[in-house]
Scaffold this motif. Structure first.
Motif, PDB file in Angstrom:
ATOM      1  N   UNK A   1       0.880  -0.698   0.104  1.00  0.00           N
ATOM      2  CA  UNK A   1      -0.092  -0.219  -0.087  1.00  0.00           C
ATOM      3  C   UNK A   1       0.613   1.099   0.570  1.00  0.00           C
ATOM      4  N   UNK A   2       2.483   1.461   1.050  1.00  0.00           N
ATOM      5  CA  UNK A   2       3.016   2.369   0.734  1.00  0.00           C
ATOM      6  C   UNK A   2       3.707   2.569  -0.779  1.00  0.00           C
ATOM      7  N   UNK A   3       3.995   1.773  -1.513  1.00  0.00           N
ATOM      8  CA  UNK A   3       4.607   2.014  -2.471  1.00  0.00           C
ATOM      9  C   UNK A   3       3.451   1.956  -3.372  1.00  0.00           C
ATOM     10  N   UNK A   4       2.384   1.741  -3.628  1.00  0.00           N
ATOM     11  CA  UNK A   4       1.353   2.074  -4.087  1.00  0.00           C
ATOM     12  C   UNK A   4       0.634   3.407  -4.124  1.00  0.00           C
ATOM     13  N   UNK A   5       1.235   4.353  -3.082  1.00  0.00           N
ATOM     14  CA  UNK A   5       1.076   5.286  -2.698  1.00  0.00           C
ATOM     15  C   UNK A   5       2.213   6.500  -2.285  1.00  0.00           C
TER      16      UNK A   5
ATOM     17  N   UNK B   1       3.604   6.118  -5.528  1.00  0.00           N
ATOM     18  CA  UNK B   1       3.722   5.810  -7.214  1.00  0.00           C
ATOM     19  C   UNK B   1       2.371   6.399  -7.506  1.00  0.00           C
ATOM     20  N   UNK B   2       1.778   7.000  -6.957  1.00  0.00           N
ATOM     21  CA  UNK B   2       0.145   7.545  -6.830  1.00  0.00           C
ATOM     22  C   UNK B   2      -0.941   6.666  -7.701  1.00  0.00           C
ATOM     23  N   UNK B   3      -0.887   5.160  -7.390  1.00  0.00           N
ATOM     24  CA  UNK B   3      -1.473   3.885  -7.913  1.00  0.00           C
ATOM     25  C   UNK B   3      -2.871   3.948  -6.541  1.00  0.00           C
ATOM     26  N   UNK B   4      -3.865   4.235  -6.923  1.00  0.00           N
ATOM     27  CA  UNK B   4      -5.146   4.529  -6.077  1.00  0.00           C
ATOM     28  C   UNK B   4      -6.184   2.277  -5.925  1.00  0.00           C
ATOM     29  N   UNK B   5      -4.895   1.852  -6.812  1.00  0.00           N
ATOM     30  CA  UNK B   5      -5.702   0.092  -6.210  1.00  0.00           C
ATOM     31  C   UNK B   5      -6.313  -0.235  -6.976  1.00  0.00           C
ATOM     32  N   UNK B   6      -7.272   0.588  -8.060  1.00  0.00           N
ATOM     33  CA  UNK B   6      -8.024   0.116  -8.690  1.00  0.00           C
ATOM     34  C   UNK B   6      -7.214  -0.406 -10.640  1.00  0.00           C
TER      35      UNK B   6
ATOM     36  N   UNK C   1      -6.035  -1.343 -14.169  1.00  0.00           N
ATOM     37  CA  UNK C   1      -7.168  -1.643 -15.447  1.00  0.00           C
ATOM     38  C   UNK C   1      -7.593   0.048 -15.785  1.00  0.00           C
ATOM     39  N   UNK C   2      -7.509   0.750 -14.492  1.00  0.00           N
ATOM     40  CA  UNK C   2      -8.278   2.422 -14.650  1.00  0.00           C
ATOM     41  C   UNK C   2      -6.949   3.231 -15.783  1.00  0.00           C
ATOM     42  N   UNK C   3      -7.159   4.699 -15.483  1.00  0.00           N
ATOM     43  CA  UNK C   3      -6.811   4.883 -15.880  1.00  0.00           C
ATOM     44  C   UNK C   3      -5.447   6.278 -15.167  1.00  0.00           C
ATOM     45  N   UNK C   4      -5.889   5.929 -13.820  1.00  0.00           N
ATOM     46  CA  UNK C   4      -4.403   6.059 -12.915  1.00  0.00           C
ATOM     47  C   UNK C   4      -3.793   4.693 -12.733  1.00  0.00           C
ATOM     48  N   UNK C   5      -4.867   3.590 -12.931  1.00  0.00           N
ATOM     49  CA  UNK C   5      -3.342   2.597 -13.419  1.00  0.00           C
ATOM     50  C   UNK C   5      -2.316   2.908 -14.727  1.00  0.00           C
ATOM     51  N   UNK C   6      -2.498   3.074 -15.432  1.00  0.00           N
ATOM     52  CA  UNK C   6      -2.099   3.820 -16.576  1.00  0.00           C
ATOM     53  C   UNK C   6      -0.731   5.183 -16.314  1.00  0.00           C
ATOM     54  N   UNK C   7      -1.523   6.073 -16.132  1.00  0.00           N
ATOM     55  CA  UNK C   7      -1.016   6.950 -15.468  1.00  0.00           C
ATOM     56  C   UNK C   7       0.675   6.566 -14.009  1.00  0.00           C
TER      57      UNK C   7
END
Length: 375
Positions: free
Chosen positions: A172-176, A178-183, A185-191
Motif C-alpha cells: 500500500x505504501x508503494x502504491x501510494x 507511485x500514485x496508484x489508487x488500487x484500481x 486497469x483504470x486511467x490512474x493505473x496507466x498513469x
C-alpha cells in the motif's frame, strides 16, 4: 588465436572487416593485448588504434548491421588478481551484456566496478544492460525509505511479526508513492505505469547503463506480483511509455539510443511491440531457435543457451551460432551466465568460438567479401 596475450580481432571474428579509415587494418592480427590483465593495458598508440578499430566494429551492429554476441553476466566482482569477475576479462568482441548480478547505481557502485564498467563501455564499446524480472510497479525504483517507514510503524505498534500485514502495508505504501489508487486497469493505473516507465529510464541515464533487459516470466515462479504489472497488456503499455525516453521509437533518426530488450515468455508480445523492442532474447536453452515462428524480423531475435548447466561442454551454443532463419539473418547468439565459460581452457572457450561462427555464417549468408553495411 595466440593464447591469452595475443587477441586477434581478425581471427576472433573470422570476418576480416574492421571499419577503419586506415588501409592496414589486417595488422591487428598480431597486436599484443594482455586480455586477462584487465584494464591496465599497453597505453600507447598501438593499443589506441586497436581499441578504435574494436569500437568501430561494435558500431557495425547498430541498426542490425550484423548479428551480435550477447550474454547474461552473473558474478561481477572486479577485485584482486583473479580475473574471473572482471568485465574486462570478457572476449573483446562481446557486443551486449546483461548484468544479471546487478546494475548498481552511482551511489552504491564500488570504485573497482566503476573502473571495470567504464573501460568496457568507453574503450571497448560494449553495451551493458540493467536486467530485472519485472512484476509490479516500482520494482527496483521504489526508495528504501518507503519500506523502512512501514517497518518502523510496525515495530512501534507491535505487529512487526505479522509478515502478511507488513507485506500488505508495504504494498500500500508503494502504491501510494507511485500514485496508484488500487484500481487495476483504470486511467490512474496507466498513469502510475507511465511514471514507473520514466523512472526506469531516468535511472538508466543517470547511472550510465546502455539499456534495459526486461525478464518477462510471469507464471514461472514469480511470487512478488501485486497485479500492477503481471499481464501482457500492462507490459505493452509500460514498454511503449519507455519508448518515449529509450528504445527504438525514441530514436526515429537512428542517431543512437539506449536499448530495450525482452527475454523470457515474449511470444504473445512480439506483434503488439513490434518496433518498440531492439532485441527479443529467446531462452532457447538446449535447442535451436526456429526464427521463422515468431512472425517478426529475425534480425531482432537473439538465441541463447544455458551456461549455468552446460558451460563445460558448450551445450548447443555453437549450433545456435551456426543457425540462421530461412531468409535474412538472426539478431545474434549468447548464453545465460556465460561468465562461467571463463573457467574453461582457454577462458571463454565456447563463447569465442560462437562469436567466430556467428559472424562467419552471417558473412556467408550475405555473400559478403567486404564489411557489412547497415540496412
Amino acid at each position: 588465436m595466440k593464447g591469452f596475450k595475443y587477441i586477434s580481432l581478425l581471427l576472433l571474428l573470422m570476418t576480416g572487416f574492421i571499419v577503419c579509415g586506415c588501409s592496414d587494418t589486417a595488422d591487428i592480427e598480431n597486436k599484443p593485448y594482455d586480455h586477462i590483465g584487465g584494464y591496465n593495458t599497453m597505453n600507447n598508440a598501438e593499443s589506441e588504434k586497436y581499441y578504435a578499430e574494436l569500437r568501430a566494429y561494435k558500431q557495425q551492429a547498430v541498426n542490425y548491421g550484423r548479428p551480435v554476441a550477447f550474454g547474461w553476466y552473473s558474478n561481477w566482482s572486479p577485485a584482486g588478481t583473479y580475473r574471473r569477475g572482471y568485465l574486462t576479462s570478457m572476449p573483446d568482441s562481446m557486443d551486449i551484456v546483461s548484468m544479471w548480478s546487478g546494475a548498481p547505481n552511482r551511489f552504491t557502485i564500488t570504485p573497482e566496478q566503476k573502473a571495470d564498467k567504464e573501460f568496457v563501455q568507453k574503450v571497448k564499446g560494449t553495451k551493458l544492460l540493467e536486467v530485472t524480472l519485472l512484476s509490479y510497479i516500482g520494482k527496483g525504483r521504489t526508495p528504501d525509505s518507503v519500506y523502512t517507514k512501514v517497518e518502523k510503524q510496525a515495530e512501534e505498534e507491535g505487529w512487526a511479526t505479522d509478515k502478511a500485514r507488513v507485506e500488505e502495508a508495504k504494498k500500500q505504501a508503494r502504491w501510494k508513492f507511485w500514485g496508484f489508487d488500487g484500481v487495476i486497469g483504470s486511467d490512474n493505473h496507466k498513469e502510475a505505469l507511465a511514471r514507473f516507465a520514466k523512472a526506469l529510464c531516468d535511472s538508466l541515464v543517470a547511472n550510465d547503463w546502455d539499456g534495459y533487459d526486461i525478464d518477462w516470466e510471469i507464471g514461472s515462479g514469480v511470487f512478488d506480483m501485486d497485479g500492477t504489472l503481471s499481464t501482457n497488456e500492462q507490459l505493452v503499455y509500460l514498454v511503449k511509455e519507455m519508448n518515449k525516453y529509450i528504445g527504438p521509437k525514441s530514436d526515429p533518426e537512428h542517431k543512437g539510443h539506449r536499448l530495450i530488450c525482452i527475454d523470457g515468455h515474449f511470444w504473445a508480445l512480439t506483434e503488439a511491440l513490434d518496433g518498440y523492442v531492439d532485441y527479443w532474447i529467446d531462452q532457447s536453452y538446449g535447442r535451436i531457435t526456429n526464427f521463422d515462428n515468431f512472425g517478426i524480423d529475425p534480425k531482432s531475435i537473439i538465441t541463447t543457451d544455458n551456461f549455468e548447466a552446460s558451460f563445460k561442454t558448450g551445450g548447443v551454443l555453437l549450433r545456435q551460432a551456426a543457425s540462421m532463419p530461412s531468409t535474412g539473418y538472426k539478431g545474434g547468439v549468447g548464453a545465460y551466465r556465460f561468465d562461467n565459460d571463463y573457467d574453461n581452457t582457454p577462458n571463454y572457450k565456447w563463447m569465442r568460438q560462437a562469436i567466430q561462427i556467428n559472424q562467419k555464417v552471417f558473412k556467408e549468408r550475405m555473400g559478403q567479401t567486404t564489411q557489412p553495411q547497415n540496412p
